[in-house]
Scaffold this active site. Structure first.
Site, PDB file in Angstrom:
ATOM      1  CD  GLU A 444     -58.499  49.014   1.019  1.00  0.00           C
ATOM      2  OE1 GLU A 444     -58.338  47.914   1.579  1.00  0.00           O
ATOM      3  OE2 GLU A 444     -59.325  49.856   1.428  1.00  0.00           O
ATOM      4  CG  HIS A 535     -64.100  51.041   9.278  1.00  0.00           C
ATOM      5  ND1 HIS A 535     -64.630  49.765   9.227  1.00  0.00           N
ATOM      6  CD2 HIS A 535     -63.237  51.132   8.231  1.00  0.00           C
ATOM      7  CE1 HIS A 535     -64.119  49.125   8.189  1.00  0.00           C
ATOM      8  NE2 HIS A 535     -63.266  49.929   7.568  1.00  0.00           N
TER       9      HIS A 535
END
Length: 946
Positions: A444, A535
């Protein structure tokens, strides 16, 4: 039948640029290239120059040492170099058309980023980088890279107002979120509900930009935010509205999460923590060493501060940032906050994690706060010590971590970066809080690093590259800290330490050692699915980087990849651009010939080579190639198909084409070339009808397939969809500005539509189908107790309607279909599952309702579209709980009308959407396997696809 395209016919679809994902059309796939109408250089470029993708400006220049102005600012020296070498760069006026974005200095090295402008308007993704070396009073340019679009000629005056653009953007987002279903949540009770409904989504105009397709498309950039009207999840959508025709030419989600599931917002719209929030409670000078226990039971040191009342210790670390900035690394208690409260904004009243003692206790451990605070410090230290980077922006920005977020009061198993902070979900009975694995925190925080360097657009190939880099650095930080060998089979797992009871491999989110390659695993999908596969496709690239790390060692590999990210990559880079950047960075660092071979070998092993897109194949027959549109759908009837198509680079407004479903003959152009967007076409084999978007309104138009004049049937000030036609009767769905939806029909000679529900606010109708003069549609209507959902069949000849009897209490209805004997629809009664829906059937008079596919059966389908013929019902559906990346995408499934047999229509690997029944068991659909949106067909199902 026309055969599927050969690789020769598909040549040139991407060249690895990744630009199709963003520049082909709204919601497009991953590999089209925006042609720039620029002539190639008259002579072949030198060996150290890589040509751009259909632009005269090279994408990479390397291996040079050319003198630059040592006395000028870095930005002026960079632009001076580009101007002096105009014959190489083909940039007519570098000082006028390239605006400085920032300069990063690392010792003698200077990296200047420049934003392209067209007559003063920013060009989407147009960014060029100049690398220089300045020392001893001298400055030289060592290389350049990026995307400068040389073929732009568009004007800069908008015909569509900002207000219209915002309205169209909000409508497009609402249609994308809920246009395929009708839900009880859509109920509108009286005029007082109008404003509340409208407020669910709001848009804000962000100015004009030029989308670099062809000669350029002038567009309004609109950010749409709010909540999903069906699910209540937070929404952040970037929408680009053609400033001359008012159509959404590009739209993608700003949602950025660790996994494809879950909700989060991201982007520059996020609000930072309010100034002074920490100063009011903590004394910055009172830095204290404390401790805590992580969820893996390890005791770790924590940098803390004592609050100004000297009564509690706060998770505020002021030791890492420069004292002059007064910035900190802070961990916040968000256990009482829903994800919708924290996504893209700073919630009021938030408090830092605190404790009466400097040794934090069980509460801080179980919430994941200890892990988050410790890990954020480790990630900061990694970038500072290994790459000289001071925080995520390189300038010492505050690092905020919010821990313990839930979703609608239930566990939230995800994490995200929203442009200002990291947010970690609470976890559940299977997963620890999401901050409990260092690679997740590193992932992140690396999104923040990417945003402040190459700023890779989070969609398509560039988005997958963004995810790949976040995974790579997150895992590199984790393995280095834990001492795990790169040879360990589990070294490539992301999130493996989050498992509460199962083995690491059972709950890891991704595996960088999964061996994914472009030829076997790359999935062509639209932006509506995982933002274009960010993803789904990331491990193709991250796997290559991980192989590189295994081959040359962590320290060198990390330096190469970081240099490629911070000094070479630009926002629209795709996989092949990423390969070129890593190779150039390796050369710049002076690697040996053996090490350079290892870099190339790593990418080759994962199929990331020039022209890799050309090798993608299909088992279906192509009817219309390179559709270059998204969201407009396809329909069929009477042995003909119809669909919208743009030109090869997606720069032209959409035109409607029609052709025979047996593949014979050439497609016919049906719509006029008048600058409008012609979309949502339908045909019955005699007539084609469609919608034409203009600057202030849209028209429903029709034209005979045999040729003849175009007729305007209806002009609407609101959006429409779901067009169908049969024997001159046109059916459509109207989307009102307050969220109301109504099915209307036009008979030959009608001066205006008739709405089956009266067009008011108490009753909503949607998702129409037509057959033999009967309309089927979903209906939301009031009863004395509540609102109810049902499916109704309206007979145009008699004017009578029959509401099909229900089995239970539907909460959501999906698309309807109708044939000569039955009406079919999608139904969801259980909102607590993964999205499984039943396929329901009733007689045309509303009797004998049965489920031909129950939502409660094992491996129930997750469909969101339906089409029916007299012999079969076809839906597109993902497979729930699948570990196979391919099967998580929408695929076409066909059932007999009694549900006794269920088969896959096609075994194509990519996304399959917008099915339209022909006759018998033949279906046409839009397929993404090749990386384009191709209109294809199969006459019979392919079976179960093994």
């Amino acid at each position: 039948m026309r055969k599927a395209r050969t690789s020769t016919q598909r040549s040139g679809i991407s060249r690895g640029t990744g630009l199709a994902a963003l520049l082909g059309a709204a919601g497009l796939l991953l590999t089209a290239v925006p042609a720039q109408a620029a002539a190639p250089p008259a002579t072949a470029p030198p060996a150290d120059v890589l040509p751009g993708a259909e632009t005269a400006t090279p994408s990479l220049v390397d291996g040079i040492r050319e003198t630059a102005d040592a006395k000028a600012s870095p930005a002026d020296a960079a632009r001076g170099h580009l101007a002096a070498k105009e014959s190489r760069y083909k940039i007519a006026d570098a000082r006028r058309d390239l605006a400085p974005m920032g300069t990063v200095k690392n010792g003698a090295e200077e990296t200047v980023r420049l934003q392209q402008k067209h007559h003063g308007i920013p060009v989407f993704g147009g960014q060029y980088v100049v690398r220089m070396e300045s020392k001893g009073g001298k400055r030289v340019v060592t290389g350049t890279s990026g995307k400068y679009f040389t073929g732009l000629k568009t004007g800069t005056e908008a015909s569509v107002t900002k207000d219209t653009a915002v309205r169209r953007a909000v409508a497009a987002t609402a249609a994308r979120l809920g246009g395929k279903t009708l839900s009880k949540a859509d109920a509108i009770r009286g005029k007082g509900a109008k404003s509340a409904k409208a407020a669910a989504l709001t848009g804000s105009a962000g100015g004009l930009v030029v989308i670099p397709r062809g000669e350029g498309i002038l567009a309004h950039h609109v950010t749409v935010r709010g909540t999903n009207p069906t699910t209540g999840e937070p929404v952040l959508q970037q929408v680009y509205i053609d400033a001359r025709a008012g159509y959404p030419v590009l739209q993608f989600s700003g949602i950025k999460t660790l996994t494809a599931k879950g909700t989060a917002a991201s982007g520059a719209t996020a609000k930072a923590a309010p100034a002074g929030a920490r100063a009011a409670e903590a004394d910055p000078a009172a830095a204290i060493k404390g401790s805590g226990v992580k969820l893996d039971k390890a005791k770790v040191d924590l940098d803390l501060q004592l609050d100004t009342t000297a009564t509690k210790y706060l998770m505020i670390d002021s030791t890492r940032m420069a004292a002059s900035t007064k910035n900190t690394l802070t961990t916040w208690d968000a256990r009482d906050r829903d994800v919708s409260e924290v996504a893209g904004t700073w919630p009021g009243g938030l408090k830092e994690f605190s404790h009466a003692e400097k040794e934090f206790g069980k509460d801080a451990t179980e919430s994941g706060a200890v892990d988050a605070h410790w890990a954020a410090g480790k990630v900061y230290d990694y970038y500072k010590q290994n790459h000289g980077r001071d925080s995520l922006d390189g300038r010492g920005m505050t690092i905020n971590s919010l821990v313990g977020v839930t979703e609608f009061g239930t566990p939230y198993v995800n994490a995200f970066w929203d442009g200002q902070k990291m947010v970690y979900g609470s976890g559940d009975e299977d997963y620890k809080p999401l901050s409990a694995d260092l690679d997740v925190v590193g992932h992140e925080m690396t999104h923040g690093v990417v945003e402040n360097t190459a700023n890779l657009v989070y969609a398509g190939q560039s988005g997958a590259l963004n995810e790949a880099l976040a995974d790579y650095f997150g895992n590199a930080i984790d393995t280095a800290a834990s001492g795990v060998s790169m040879d360990d089979p589990d070294a490539g797992l992301i999130g493996e330490d989050l498992c509460r009871a199962t083995k690491p491999r059972a709950c890891a989110f991704r595996d960088l050692n999964d061996g994914a390659t472009t030829s076997k695993n790359f999935l062509g999908v639209t932006y509506g699915t995982d933002s274009g596969g960010v993803h789904l496709n990331s491990t193709v690239f991250s796997g290559a980087l991980w192989d590189l790390r295994q081959d040359v060692g962590g320290q060198l590999a990390d330096s190469i990849v970081y240099k490629a990210l911070s000094e070479y990559m630009t926002p629209l880079d795709g996989f092949t651009d990423g390969r070129n950047a890593v190779l150039a960075a390796a050369k710049d660092l002076g690697v040996t010939a053996k090490q350079l071979t290892a870099v190339k070998r790593s990418f080759n092993a994962h199929g990331i080579v020039p022209g890799w897109e050309d090798a993608l194949g299909v088992d279906s027959d192509q009817l219309l190639g390179k559709v270059n549109t998204g969201g407009t759908g396809a329909q069929a009837g009477g042995g003909w198909w119809t669909a919208s198509q743009s030109n090869d680079d997606g720069s032209e407004p959409y035109s409607v084409y029609a052709g025979r479903t047996d593949g014979k003959g050439a497609p016919k152009l049906i719509s006029p070339n008048d600058g409008r967007y012609h979309v949502y076409p339908a045909t019955d084999g005699k007539t084609v009808v469609w919608a034409a978007y203009g600057t202030t309104s849209l028209d429903i138009l029709s034209r005979p397939l045999a040729g003849g004049p175009i007729k305007k049937l209806y002009t609407s000030s609101t959006d429409i969809g779901g067009l169908r036609v049969e024997n001159g009767v046109v059916v459509f769905e109207s989307f009102g500005i307050f969220g109301d939806r109504h099915v209307g029909y036009l008979r030959p000679g009608d001066r205006g539509p008739t709405f089956v529900d009266g067009g008011g606010f108490e009753i909503l109708t949607a998702l129409p189908a037509i057959k033999d003069g009967r309309l089927a549609y979903a209906k939301l209507y009031p009863t004395p107790e509540d609102y109810k959902l049902g499916v109704e069949v309206f007979d145009l000849k008699t004017g009578k309607a029959a509401l099909a009897e229900q089995l239970g209490e539907p909460q959501i209805l999906g698309q309807t279909g109708i044939n000569a004997t039955h009406v079919f629809w999608l139904v969801d009664e259980n909102l607590n599952d993964q999205g499984q829906m039943g396929i329901r059937r009733s007689g045309l008079h509303g009797k004998d309702t049965v489920d031909i596919s129950s939502e409660y059966k094992p491996a129930a389908l997750m469909p969101f579209d339906l089409t029916a013929s007299d012999e079969a019902v076809t839906v597109n559906s993902a497979v729930p709980d699948t570990a196979l990346r391919n099967e998580s995408l929408p695929k076409l499934w066909q059932l007999t009308t009694d549900g006794s047999r269920q088969e896959r229509v096609s075994c194509n690997r990519g996304e399959q959407i917008s099915p339209a029944a022909v006759t018998g068991r033949q279906v046409v659909w839009i397929d993404g396997t090749t990386g384009w949106t191709d209109l294809v067909t199969r006459e019979r199902p392919a079976g179960l696809c093994g």
